[in-house]
Each structure stands twice: as structure tokens, then as C-alpha cells.
Scaffold this motif. Structure first.
Motif, PDB file in Angstrom:
ATOM      1  N   SER A  74      98.330  24.431 -14.782  1.00 25.30           N
ATOM      2  CA  SER A  74      99.262  25.513 -15.082  1.00 25.30           C
ATOM      3  C   SER A  74     100.402  24.970 -15.927  1.00 25.30           C
ATOM      4  CB  SER A  74      99.793  26.100 -13.765  1.00 25.30           C
ATOM      5  OG  SER A  74     100.710  27.143 -14.013  1.00 25.30           O
ATOM      6  N   ASN A 113     103.018  26.734 -18.502  1.00 24.92           N
ATOM      7  CA  ASN A 113     103.375  28.087 -18.908  1.00 24.92           C
ATOM      8  C   ASN A 113     104.384  28.165 -20.042  1.00 24.92           C
ATOM      9  OD1 ASN A 113     102.002  29.959 -16.722  1.00 24.92           O
ATOM     10  ND2 ASN A 113     102.757  28.140 -15.665  1.00 24.92           N
ATOM     11  N   TYR A 167     109.376  25.518 -20.831  1.00 22.35           N
ATOM     12  CA  TYR A 167     108.639  25.069 -19.647  1.00 22.35           C
ATOM     13  C   TYR A 167     109.601  24.846 -18.484  1.00 22.35           C
ATOM     14  CZ  TYR A 167     105.706  22.006 -16.717  1.00 22.35           C
ATOM     15  OH  TYR A 167     105.015  21.448 -15.675  1.00 22.35           O
ATOM     16  N   SER A 192      98.054  29.652 -18.763  1.00 18.90           N
ATOM     17  CA  SER A 192      99.428  30.115 -18.830  1.00 18.90           C
ATOM     18  C   SER A 192      99.467  31.603 -18.565  1.00 18.90           C
ATOM     19  CB  SER A 192     100.037  29.827 -20.208  1.00 18.90           C
ATOM     20  OG  SER A 192     101.344  30.380 -20.305  1.00 18.90           O
ATOM     21  N   ASN A 227     107.607  33.413 -22.811  1.00 24.33           N
ATOM     22  CA  ASN A 227     106.810  32.379 -23.471  1.00 24.33           C
ATOM     23  C   ASN A 227     105.855  32.901 -24.529  1.00 24.33           C
ATOM     24  OD1 ASN A 227     104.625  33.498 -22.090  1.00 24.33           O
ATOM     25  ND2 ASN A 227     104.528  31.880 -20.552  1.00 24.33           N
TER      26      ASN A 227
END
Length: 365
Positions: A142, A144, A151, A189, A195
Motif C-alpha cells: 500500500s 498511496n 505520502y 493505491s 493523490n
């Protein structure tokens, strides 16, 4: 974009015998009790070193519970004998914080069970690459964001963790290639407003610098019991257009799996009328040993069937608490109270097609 692993779909079609047995159950507990999970999720440890803004199980509290190796030495071979085919280690905490996670993975594979890992990869046990990686079917990290700053904001950790994760993944890929290991190594993600602008950058990082097999970009789903509500009103009708920007990044060694179908289903009006996957096709074991029928209802006693620290898995799965859970799901559970796009959503849609929503003239194949 390709999806060779059917991540945006399901794979129950490859288990016709278990599916047929489930369809024959009806309300008969004697038929139901011996149908064991195909797939299980196990949380080795409740503690986590990140506090992600989207964490679905924040309400559990990140307690430092951990599964005992001696218990797992007994339970894993038993699960394999009973018909469990796969186990993914992940859960309410960070699995690589468990000091014996590599041994767990080794024991799971030895029990004839396919084994996988979902992790944030910010830590890497010293024995992991030698002991665990050769036994993993897949490992998914994971990550993201595409930059250290974003992050750190989303994972609520230090910026240097981003570089640490990239370094650990690069090590794992190098080990896999050097030894010709079968483990598929990917990243995932959630697609969030925070993001979205970095997803192309993240895909290129995964493909060109790390050498991963895939990147999954998937939708957020609000957990009904989560303390976090930051993304509860998220609408994917605008964010889904990102799929076009990601086209062309695939090659013969790397795929972007953009979960557009799941994004569309998040607000879709059509849905099955009951959960048929629970308590049958999958199960969840918490870090304190509690066996649950559904990870969307952790700590809900109606979905708790026993504890592996006190009973064998067979005693739990065929026991009275699961019988009560079976009756509850069959007769009382209102799925409007369920998490949308839950782990078994695609499975339930498939089972609904087989049972409650048959098209005309099905015998004309």
C-alpha cells in the motif's frame, strides 16, 4: 488496460464444486456447517506504525495483540486439511511488525495453502527475503502517493518512509529476479482527491524504478464503523476520468489495474438483496485470535464464531456461534447496513446472478 489477475472482478468461477455446495444449502445448517472458506484473511498483529487518513479499522484501536506461533503451528495444517485454499496476511495492523511473520508464511505454504501478503513495507524483517518471499504467491504494498510529501500526509508518517518503502520493494524485486521466484510483487493505491494528480507519477515509479508487476488504483469505500469520515462523500464520477491518463503505461512486464468497474459500482443502484458469501467462502482472524465471518463487522458479536487460541478451527467453524451467525445472515441481515464494495461484493453479485436474478431461458446455453 489489462487485468491479468482479475483484481477488478472475482475468481469464484474457478471453484465450481464449492459454489455448487453453497447453492444447495438453503437454510439447512447440516449442509452449511461443513462448507469451509476458500480464502481467509489473517491479522498477525494489531499494532501499526502508520495512521492512514483512510484507515477502515481505526475503530479497532491498533491494540498490540499478536498471534502466537505455537497456535499457528497447529491451526494452519488443520485449515489446509479442511479445505482452506488461500490466506492473505494483512489485517488491522501492519503484518511485518510481527517478529515471526516469515515463519507464518513458511508454515502456511507447507500446509498446502496459497499465501499472500498486504503490507505498507516500511519495515522489512531481516529474514523476510530469504524465508518468506520464496513461498508467497503475491505481495502487495500500500503506497498511496507518488511523492514523499503527499505520502507522509496520507499515511500520517514521516516523509523518509516513502524512500524506505521504495528501497524495500526494489530489494524484493531484485531478490525475485535473481532467484527466479514466482511471487508477483505489486502495489496498490486508493484514488483520493489528495493523490489523484500523482497517480501517473506513481505508476512510472513502480514500473521504471522499482520494477513491479502491477499497480492497482482502487476506490475508497466508507466503512460504517470507522472513526474517519474524511472521504465519506467522495464522488468518483470525476476521478474516474484518470483512467485515460494511465492508458499506455502498460507493457509486457507491468500493468496498471484501474478499478473502474468497482468505482462505478460504488454508487450503482442495482445490488443483490442478501449476502450469500457469509459465513461460507471467506473468514477473517483478528490479531487476538477471534474468528469473524466478515471484516466489515469486526467486534460485532453476531459475526464472531470463536477464538483459535481456545478451540480448533473445525470446532469454531462447525460450532454453535457460527450456526447462529448463519441464521442471522440468512434471515435477518439487512445489507443496506453493509459496507458498499466490500471484499465479497463481486462474489455476491455473481451468486445473485446464479440464484435470484436469472435471465430467461438459461437452459439454452
Amino acid at each position: 488496460m489489462a487485468d491479468p489477475y482479475h483484481i477488478d472482478s472475482h475468481k469464484l468461477i474457478y471453484h465450481p464444486a464449492r459454489t455448487a455446495a453453497l447453492l444447495e444449502v438453503g437454510d439447512d445448517w447440516e449442509k452449511a456447517k461443513a462448507i469451509y472458506p476458500i480464502y481467509m484473511e489473517i491479522s498477525p498483529i494489531g499494532a501499526c506504525n502508520h495512521r492512514c487518513t483512510f484507515c477502515a479499522v481505526d475503530y479497532v484501536g491498533y491494540a498490540p495483540n499478536r498471534l502466537d506461533l505455537a497456535i499457528m503451528r497447529e491451526r494452519l495444517p488443520e485449515m489446509g486439511r479442511l479445505g482452506v485454499k488461500s490466506i492473505m496476511y494483512g489485517g488491522e495492523g501492519e503484518p511485518l511488525l510481527h517478529k515471526e511473520i516469515s515463519t507464518f508464511i513458511e508454515l502456511t505454504h507447507a500446509a498446502g495453502i496459497d499465501v499472500a501478503l498486504t503490507t505498507n513495507a516500511s519495515v522489512l524483517p531481516a529474514d523476510f527475503l530469504d524465508v518468506a518471499l520464496p513461498h508467497l504467491a503475491w505481495m502487495k504494498v500500500s503506497i498511496n502517493a507518488g511523492t514523499p510529501a503527499t505520502y507522509a500526509q496520507i499515511h500520517r508518517t514521516r516523509e523518509r518512509d516513502f524512500d524506505q518503502v521504495v528501497a524495500h520493494l526494489t530489494q524484493a524485486v531484485a531478490e525475485k529476479r535473481a532467484k527466479g521466484l514466482a511471487c508477483v510483487i505489486g502495489a496498490q493505491s486508493l484514488l483520493l482527491p489528495d493523490n489523484a494528480a500523482e497517480m501517473v507519477q506513481l505508476a512510472r515509479l513502480c514500473r521504471d524504478e522499482i520494477g513491479l508487476d502491477y499497480l492497482v488504483i482502487k476506490p475508497y469505500s466508507q466503512h460504517l464503523f470507522s472513526q474517519t469520515r474524511l472521504y465519506s462523500e467522495l464522488d468518483y464520477r470525476e476521478l474516474i476520468t484518470l483512467e485515460e491518463q494511465l492508458r499506455g503505461l502498460d507493457n509486457d512486464r507491468f500493468q496498471v489495474v484501474f478499478r473502474a468497474a468497482t468505482m462505478r459500482q460504488y454508487t450503482a443502484a442495482d445490488r443483490y438483496d442478501r449476502c450469500q458469501a457469509t459465513p461460507f467462502l471467506w473468514a477473517y482472524i483478528m490479531a487476538d485470535g477471534t474468528v469473524s465471518g466478515c471484516s466489515a463487522f469486526l467486534l460485532d458479536k453476531r459475526f464472531e464464531y470463536g477464538n483459535i487460541n481456545r478451540n480448533t478451527f473445525q470446532e469454531i467453524w462447525e460450532g454453535d456461534l457460527r450456526r447462529q451467525g448463519f441464521t442471522f445472515v440468512r434471515q435477518q441481515l439487512d445489507i443496506s447496513a453493509c459496507r458498499r464494495n466490500c471484499r465479497m461484493d463481486a462474489i455476491n453479485r455473481y451468486l445473485y446472478q446464479l440464484t435470484g436474478n436469472r435471465v430467461p431461458h438459461v437452459n439454452f446455453i
